[in-house]
Design a protein around this motif. Structure first.
Motif, short mmCIF file in Angstrom:
data_model
loop_
_atom_site.label_atom_id
_atom_site.label_comp_id
_atom_site.label_asym_id
_atom_site.label_seq_id
_atom_site.Cartn_x
_atom_site.Cartn_y
_atom_site.Cartn_z
N ARG A 147 0.81 -1.16 -0.48
CA ARG A 147 -0.30 -0.66 -0.07
C ARG A 147 0.81 0.75 -0.28
O ARG A 147 0.07 2.07 -0.45
CB ARG A 147 -0.78 -0.41 1.39
CG ARG A 147 -1.83 -1.59 1.06
CD ARG A 147 -3.14 -0.80 2.04
NE ARG A 147 -2.88 -0.22 3.57
CZ ARG A 147 -2.60 -1.67 4.87
NH1 ARG A 147 -2.87 -2.30 4.17
NH2 ARG A 147 -2.33 -1.21 5.93
N ARG A 187 1.07 5.56 -6.27
CA ARG A 187 -0.09 5.46 -6.86
C ARG A 187 0.30 6.07 -8.67
O ARG A 187 1.75 7.24 -8.54
CB ARG A 187 -1.06 6.06 -6.79
CG ARG A 187 -2.44 6.17 -7.67
CD ARG A 187 -3.59 7.63 -7.64
NE ARG A 187 -4.19 7.16 -6.02
CZ ARG A 187 -4.84 6.82 -5.68
NH1 ARG A 187 -5.55 5.92 -6.63
NH2 ARG A 187 -5.07 6.73 -4.12
N ASP A 231 -6.51 -4.23 -4.01
CA ASP A 231 -6.54 -3.07 -5.14
C ASP A 231 -5.06 -2.69 -4.12
O ASP A 231 -4.58 -1.37 -4.92
CB ASP A 231 -7.24 -2.12 -5.32
CG ASP A 231 -7.55 -2.75 -7.10
OD1 ASP A 231 -7.01 -3.06 -7.57
OD2 ASP A 231 -8.90 -2.14 -7.24
N ASN A 261 -5.50 -0.74 -1.54
CA ASN A 261 -5.36 1.18 -1.81
C ASN A 261 -6.47 1.35 -0.90
O ASN A 261 -7.25 3.06 -0.64
CB ASN A 261 -6.17 1.10 -3.28
CG ASN A 261 -6.35 2.61 -3.59
OD1 ASN A 261 -5.61 3.40 -2.97
ND2 ASN A 261 -7.73 3.46 -3.88
N ARG A 311 0.23 -2.24 -6.48
CA ARG A 311 -1.07 -1.57 -6.26
C ARG A 311 -1.90 -1.94 -7.70
O ARG A 311 -1.75 -1.56 -8.84
CB ARG A 311 -1.53 -0.72 -5.62
CG ARG A 311 -0.74 0.06 -4.48
CD ARG A 311 -0.13 1.36 -4.09
NE ARG A 311 -1.29 1.56 -4.07
CZ ARG A 311 -1.60 3.18 -2.74
NH1 ARG A 311 -0.94 3.71 -3.18
NH2 ARG A 311 -2.42 3.68 -2.75
#
Length: 674
Positions: free
Chosen positions: A8, A12, A58, A60, A448
């Protein structure tokens, strides 16, 4: 959760990262890229309502945030902490002691007592909870009573319990030898290949796969029959790679003969004509002639579809050969896909999106939901495993537990498989329900927003079809619970569940772009779906060809290796779309070990599920009425009723082998691009 937390923390991917390649290609200016980036950022800000399920898979959710603790109690060997060595030994010893006590209880009961069946199932349950968990870790009403009793009788008779002592012991010894031959054959199928040396200039696309280099050559370890040939333009090198993968020697040839001879020996001692005749006693199709009829009819009726699709891809790939060899097929398929610009929908189908899709289907059809929950200390075998509770929407009760071991790691078999750890059943003392516990494994990288693409999405739905079969089982006895049904019927729920992953009505609700959060367009989805399903026509041909090989190998005793290889080549020549020219394709056919005599099950189950889809969901894939009927008439019944009875409750016409074939051909016909 350490590995999850680390994943995590990864940055991103941004819209700018995604568009940079397009900008370099001249498709975007810097100004349009920056404007699009601002729009994408705004879109992300408004899309934080993504479901917990999607965010969990995911990877996230914010660093430091853990999954919620389970508010509902679930009991299994895993929650009892048996992954600790001493705890596992204690649980095993306790299971043996309880089984001994139950056996003594049975011996005190009068002959014909109905309690005998329940106590036998109790023994089976105690032992299976240990054995199923061990197998997983090693692998990473009265009609119910009758069905359970029949299953037990078949198991006992397979060990010769009905025969004199000397003959019974001979069968046990022969079965042990046959099991060892199966193990040896499967191990041989996974053998490493010889390293291949090929000119670097002729295989530029294989540089990333090279084990080493030598002068101007690449040294390759051929790990399968398609990956390398698909990337090589030179047909002679494709053939070299293909033949290397399937290469056999005296040892591998002997392992095949030993496998077949040992099975015919067991069948003879058990008073059957062949292993095929012996195994059909437990199957949906009870006669070898019925199996042969199904396979030959499917081959005959799909041949025009195979030829039509093959002609299309040969044209698209600009293939000029007079015939298609098996080593050329992967290259031709890859070239044809490139011409059609098949994307695979990777940007829309992340692992989390697909799990959200599965949750959507089970909510709509069965009134269930999937809830991620925290696991207890020592409950899971790796920190990356995600635990799900399956909860009824009707009364908020826990109905099952799923452990999702999805992420790739060393020393793990990273293929897609489901495992039964604890079966649903009714506890005999109070008729309370034993909670079904299952595990599903994949082998996706731990990133991710890990993309799956449409084909992997279908595979994930397939495994959860098996899971729902076990979760929804409502029989009283564990040895006929869930997927413990006839082997040639077990894949029906899973292959039916696959089809929901290819229906736009469902997919548009969860397939959203990883950067823009926009749903996939119907045109793009249908384009990818049509190509994937059309390619399935060739997969059907490959599967039924291997099923016929398996069928004939287990119908007549082997005479010699030469005769066996000649039989394989004859079947392949008569039914396959591609030529093999003497390649021993059986040498990697590991399903002969675990599916010997009934590999046709995959073809039959696909045909049955296609027919069920036409009757139940083609008109309305989101029909709750059909979902309830599927649950009540088929999934909940396990092996308590025959497959034919289960299908009668779901179809508007009497089920038949010819009807399955025709329904499957119609389904495949719809798949061809027009």
């Amino acid at each position: 959760m350490q590995r999850l937390a680390a994943a995590r923390a990864l940055p991103r991917p941004t819209a700018w990262d995604h568009l940079l390649a397009s900008s370099r290609a001249g498709q975007w200016t810097a100004g349009t890229c920056m404007a699009w980036q601002r729009q994408a950022s705004a879109s992300w800000a408004t899309s934080r309502a993504a479901s917990t399920l999607r965010d969990v898979f995911d990877l996230n959710f914010p660093a430091g945030q853990e999954l919620p603790s389970a508010s509902r109690r679930d009991e299994s060997l895993l929650t009892a902490g048996v992954l600790q060595p001493q705890a596992f030994r204690n649980a095993t010893n306790a299971a043996f002691m309880r089984s001994e006590e139950l056996l003594n209880t049975i011996l005190q009961l009068p002959a014909g007592s109905p309690d005998i069946i329940y106590h036998m199932d109790n023994i089976s349950n105690e032992l299976c909870k240990i054995l199923d968990l061990t197998q997983f870790l090693r692998q990473l009403s009265h009609h119910e009573d009758a069905a359970s009793c029949d299953a037990l009788v078949v198991d006992f008779e397979a060990s010769g319990i009905h025969l004199p002592e000397a003959e019974r012991l001979a069968i046990i010894d022969a079965k042990a030898a046959s099991d060892q031959a199966s193990f040896t054959f499967e191990h041989m199928c996974h053998r490493p290949t010889e390293l291949v040396r090929v000119p670097r200039r002729q295989v530029p696309a294989l540089r990333e796969f090279a084990t080493a280099t030598h002068d101007d050559d690449l040294i390759l370890n051929v790990t399968d029959s398609t990956t390398f040939p698909a990337r090589v333009a030179d047909s002679s090198i494709r053939e070299q790679l293909f033949r290397t993968f399937y290469q056999s020697d005296a040892t591998t040839n002997a392992s095949l003969l030993s496998l077949l001879e040992s099975r015919f020996h067991v069948a003879e001692l058990s008073q059957f004509d062949s292993p095929l005749a012996q195994v059909t006693k437990t199957l949906m199709l009870r006669e070898p002639d019925s199996i042969e009829h199904f396979l030959l009819e499917l081959s005959r009726k799909t041949r025009p579809l195979v030829n039509e699709y093959l002609g299309t891809i040969l044209h698209d790939a600009r293939f000029s050969g007079h015939h298609l060899n098996a080593w050329d097929a992967p290259f031709v398929m890859r070239q044809a896909r490139a011409q059609r610009m098949i994307t695979g929908m990777n940007a829309y189908l992340s692992l989390g999106a697909c799990m959200e899709g599965i949750d959507l289907v089970v909510r709509r059809l069965f009134g269930l939901r999937l809830e991620p929950v925290a696991s207890l200390p020592n409950e899971v075998w790796d920190p990356s495993v995600i635990k799900l509770h399956v909860v009824s929407e009707l009364d908020d009760q826990l109905v099952g537990v799923i452990y999702c071991d999805f992420f790739r790691r060393d020393n793990k078999r990273n293929n897609a498989v489901h495992f039964n750890i604890q079966s649903a059943r009714a506890e005999h003392h109070d008729w309370s329900r034993q909670l079904p516990v299952l595990a599903v494994t994949l082998g996706v990288p731990m990133n991710r927003f890990q993309p799956l693409g449409l084909q992997q999405c279908v595979t994930l739905f397939h495994e959860f079809g098996h899971v729902m079969h076990s979760i929804l089982s409502s029989v009283r006895l564990q040895n006929i619970s869930g997927t413990r049904v006839a082997a040639d019927f077990a894949e029906v729920p899973s292959t039916l569940f696959e089809k929901f992953a290819t229906e736009y009505e469902f997919v548009e609700q969860f397939a959203r772009h990883s950067l823009t959060n926009q749903p996939v367009s119907e045109d793009e989805f249908n384009h990818n779906k049509a190509e994937m399903r059309a390619a399935d026509i060739l997969n059907v041909n490959e599967s039924l060809t291997m099923a016929l090989i398996d069928h004939y190998l287990h119908r007549q005793p082997p005479q010699s290796y030469a005769a066996t290889q000649a039989l394989v080549e004859q079947v392949w020549h008569e039914h396959s779309y591609a030529r093999i020219d003497g390649v021993p394709v059986w040498s990697r056919f590991f399903h002969l070990s675990s599916y010997g005599s009934f590999y046709y099950s995959y073809s039959l189950c696909n045909a049955i599920s296609a027919k069920l889809w036409q009757h139940m969901f083609r008109a309305d894939p989101q029909s709750t009425t059909s979902g309830q009927r599927l649950r009540d008439q088929l999934l909940s019944q396990g092996g308590a009723r025959s497959p034919w009875q289960l299908l009668e409750g779901c179809m508007a016409e009497p089920p038949s082998v010819d009807g399955f074939v025709d329904g499957y051909v119609d389904y495949l016909q719809e798949s061809l691009p027009h």
